[in-house]
Design a protein around this motif. Structure first.
Motif, mmCIF file in Angstrom:
data_model
loop_
_atom_site.group_PDB
_atom_site.id
_atom_site.type_symbol
_atom_site.label_atom_id
_atom_site.label_comp_id
_atom_site.label_asym_id
_atom_site.label_seq_id
_atom_site.Cartn_x
_atom_site.Cartn_y
_atom_site.Cartn_z
ATOM 1 N N CYS A 209 1.860 0.107 4.272
ATOM 2 C CA CYS A 209 1.767 -1.213 4.875
ATOM 3 C C CYS A 209 1.899 -2.274 3.795
ATOM 4 C CB CYS A 209 0.448 -1.390 5.628
ATOM 5 S SG CYS A 209 -1.005 -1.382 4.575
ATOM 6 N N ASN A 210 2.103 -3.487 4.223
ATOM 7 C CA ASN A 210 2.115 -4.643 3.331
ATOM 8 C C ASN A 210 0.967 -5.542 3.742
ATOM 9 O OD1 ASN A 210 4.548 -4.363 1.606
ATOM 10 N ND2 ASN A 210 5.544 -4.229 3.585
ATOM 11 N N THR B 55 -8.059 -7.018 2.845
ATOM 12 C CA THR B 55 -8.926 -6.187 2.012
ATOM 13 C C THR B 55 -8.394 -4.770 1.994
ATOM 14 O OG1 THR B 55 -10.381 -5.607 3.862
ATOM 15 C CG2 THR B 55 -10.981 -7.549 2.570
ATOM 16 N N PHE B 56 -8.749 -4.038 0.956
ATOM 17 C CA PHE B 56 -8.381 -2.629 0.861
ATOM 18 C C PHE B 56 -9.417 -1.929 0.002
ATOM 19 C CE2 PHE B 56 -6.164 -4.961 -2.439
ATOM 20 C CZ PHE B 56 -6.418 -4.225 -3.580
ATOM 21 N N PHE C 10 0.861 -1.172 0.000
ATOM 22 C CA PHE C 10 0.000 0.000 0.000
ATOM 23 C C PHE C 10 0.901 1.227 0.000
ATOM 24 C CE2 PHE C 10 -4.555 -0.396 1.538
ATOM 25 C CZ PHE C 10 -5.008 0.627 0.736
ATOM 26 N N ILE C 11 0.831 2.054 -1.042
ATOM 27 C CA ILE C 11 1.723 3.205 -1.169
ATOM 28 C C ILE C 11 0.920 4.496 -1.150
ATOM 29 C CG2 ILE C 11 3.417 4.351 -2.650
ATOM 30 C CD1 ILE C 11 4.037 1.596 -3.834
ATOM 31 N N CYS C 12 1.295 5.426 -0.279
ATOM 32 C CA CYS C 12 0.680 6.750 -0.256
ATOM 33 C C CYS C 12 1.323 7.585 -1.355
ATOM 34 C CB CYS C 12 0.887 7.419 1.095
ATOM 35 S SG CYS C 12 0.174 9.075 1.157
ATOM 36 N N THR C 13 0.496 8.166 -2.221
ATOM 37 C CA THR C 13 1.023 8.954 -3.327
ATOM 38 C C THR C 13 0.722 10.441 -3.165
ATOM 39 O OG1 THR C 13 -0.987 8.486 -4.587
ATOM 40 C CG2 THR C 13 0.905 7.049 -4.981
ATOM 41 N N CYS C 14 0.361 10.854 -1.951
ATOM 42 C CA CYS C 14 -0.004 12.253 -1.730
ATOM 43 C C CYS C 14 1.194 13.192 -1.894
ATOM 44 C CB CYS C 14 -0.663 12.433 -0.371
ATOM 45 S SG CYS C 14 0.164 11.593 0.967
ATOM 46 N N THR C 15 2.386 12.759 -1.580
ATOM 47 C CA THR C 15 3.596 13.560 -1.805
ATOM 48 C C THR C 15 4.574 12.676 -2.568
ATOM 49 O OG1 THR C 15 4.400 12.949 0.397
ATOM 50 C CG2 THR C 15 3.258 15.052 0.209
#
Length: 61
Positions: free
Chosen positions: A16-17, A23-24, A5-10
């Motif tokens: 997390c893995n 679920t996501f 799970f990658i945050c792409t906001c910046t």
């Protein structure tokens, strides 16, 4: 199976893995835009559930 799970906001940051059975995508429950990108690190089989069906499943569980 391994999902990242990658945050792409910046700049990309691993949040997390996830493993088998995880679920996501719960942001669809609240009609929010997604703010993360999910990347599979291994070959995976995923199930796409439409918002209406996801809400029914979420409420029952």
């Amino acid at each position: 199976m391994q999902i990242e799970f990658i945050c792409t906001c910046t700049s990309p940051v691993t949040l997390c893995n996830l493993g088998v059975g995880a679920t996501f995508g719960e942001s669809i429950l609240h009609d929010l835009p997604r703010d993360s990108t999910v990347v599979t690190k291994t070959t995976c089989e995923l199930l796409r559930v439409e918002q209406q069906d996801f809400r029914l499943i979420w409420e029952v569980s």
